[in-house]
Design an enzyme around this catalytic site. Structure first.
Site, PDB file in Angstrom:
ATOM      1  N   GLY A 182       1.351  74.910  37.862  1.00 35.44           N
ATOM      2  CA  GLY A 182       1.695  73.406  37.721  1.00 35.44           C
ATOM      3  C   GLY A 182       2.177  73.233  38.840  1.00 35.44           C
ATOM      4  O   GLY A 182       1.501  73.259  39.846  1.00 35.44           O
ATOM      5  N   ASP A 221      -9.070  71.486  36.768  1.00 31.82           N
ATOM      6  CA  ASP A 221     -10.454  71.537  36.950  1.00 31.82           C
ATOM      7  C   ASP A 221     -10.671  71.535  38.366  1.00 31.82           C
ATOM      8  O   ASP A 221     -11.876  72.004  38.769  1.00 31.82           O
ATOM      9  CB  ASP A 221     -11.171  70.530  36.001  1.00 31.82           C
ATOM     10  CG  ASP A 221     -10.655  70.639  34.658  1.00 31.82           C
ATOM     11  OD1 ASP A 221     -10.446  71.677  34.033  1.00 31.82           O
ATOM     12  OD2 ASP A 221     -10.583  69.555  33.856  1.00 31.82           O
TER      13      ASP A 221
END
Length: 317
Positions: free
Chosen positions: A224, A256
């Site tokens: 993250g 992604d």
């Protein structure tokens, strides 16, 4: 050429609001519509950077047709596999402070024949010897938790590396079956897989080594806001990459773009990870599931550390 497989794609509709008030009428000031699904996002990001990619997707109903139209508008070649159920629509609510609320529909139930047809479509694409195949996202009902294991068998027969980004039981089954070139869990997905909390860098590296011991070549762990960690079977030392804190506009699809950047990069593990993190960081500064282009990416702002201190807490990276 990169082939991507998205077993449960969607039409993603994102609504921008100043602040979401639960239980009240909220008015959006901007809307965004994209072809959604993790594999599709990877293909979109690669194509945006001038690389060749093709997306294999099940497609059904009006939103299935809309999905392929949206991909065509963004220059992504699609291989739609007809299914009787309707392709799902997902909704994202994005607040001005970067908070993102996502509501994902379950998607259609695939029959056994439709699952076989999806795998056959991938098999046909892999006959052309692409550089890699990326399988990503959740599985629709009917696909079975062993879908990615079956897909790995198809990739293995063609000698094409398979990169996998999924979670839960399907991820666990695929990892235990082995034969994967790379898996890209986040820290929570990796913790679920090994059955324990991951607090330090050493915890993450140890868990990734367990995955590698089962037959996966590389583990790319998304942390993250704290960057990403790459652990490889061919390297004794892990690599970490991250950058200065950002105020995200939307975190949807950032992972992604990270995976697409990793695929797009050449050079050492450090070079590939630096590019991957730079693409992911660029994605969070864009609305909805928009993917970054070359002008959005700043590789120089990403710092790379070889063999980071294993005693560091993840939140200290």
């Amino acid at each position: 050429m990169i082939v991507t497989v998205t077993p449960n794609p969607s039409v993603d509709r994102a609504l921008d609001v100043d602040a979401l008030e639960v239980g009240e009428v909220n008015r959006a000031h901007t809307t965004h519509v994209h072809a959604g699904g993790k594999g599709i996002n990877v293909a979109r990001a690669l194509v945006r950077h001038g690389l060749d990619a093709v997306a294999v997707v099940p497609s059904g109903g009006p939103d299935g047709a809309r999905l392929t139209t949206l991909m065509a508008e963004q220059g992504v070649p699609a291989v739609p596999v007809p299914v009787t159920g309707d392709t799902r629509t997902n909704i994202t609510l994005q607040e001005r402070d970067g908070t993102t609320t996502k509501v994902n529909a379950p998607g259609p139930r695939l029959s056994a024949a439709e699952v076989d047809a999806l795998l056959a479509a991938v098999d046909a694409q892999l006959a052309g010897a692409p550089r890699a195949v990326v399988a990503a996202g959740s599985l629709p009902a009917g696909a079975g938790d062993d879908f990615f294991v079956r897909l790995a068998g198809v990739a293995g027969r063609h000698g094409v590396p398979l990169l996998l980004d999924t979670s839960g039981a399907p991820l666990g089954q695929a990892v235990r079956a082995g034969g994967l070139a790379l898996v890209k869990p986040n820290e929570d997905e990796l913790a679920e897989m090994v059955g324990r909390d991951l607090v330090t860098v050493g915890d993450v590296v140890g868990a990734a080594r367990e995955v590698i011991a089962l037959g996966t070549r590389e583990v790319l762990v998304s942390l993250g806001a704290h960057g990403a960690l790459l652990v490889s079977a061919d390297a004794a030392e892990p690599v970490w990459a991250g950058g200065p804190a950002l105020v995200p506009l939307s975190t949807v699809g950032a992972g992604d773009s990270t995976l697409a950047g990793f695929l797009a990069a050449d050079g050492t593990a450090a070079d590939r990870l630096r590019t991957a993190v730079a693409w992911g960081r660029a994605a969070v500064l864009l609305p909805g599931t928009e993917v970054p282009g070359p002008d959005d990416v700043d590789v120089d702002e990403v710092r790379v550390v070889l063999d980071p201190d294993p005693h560091l807490a993840i939140k200290e990276l």
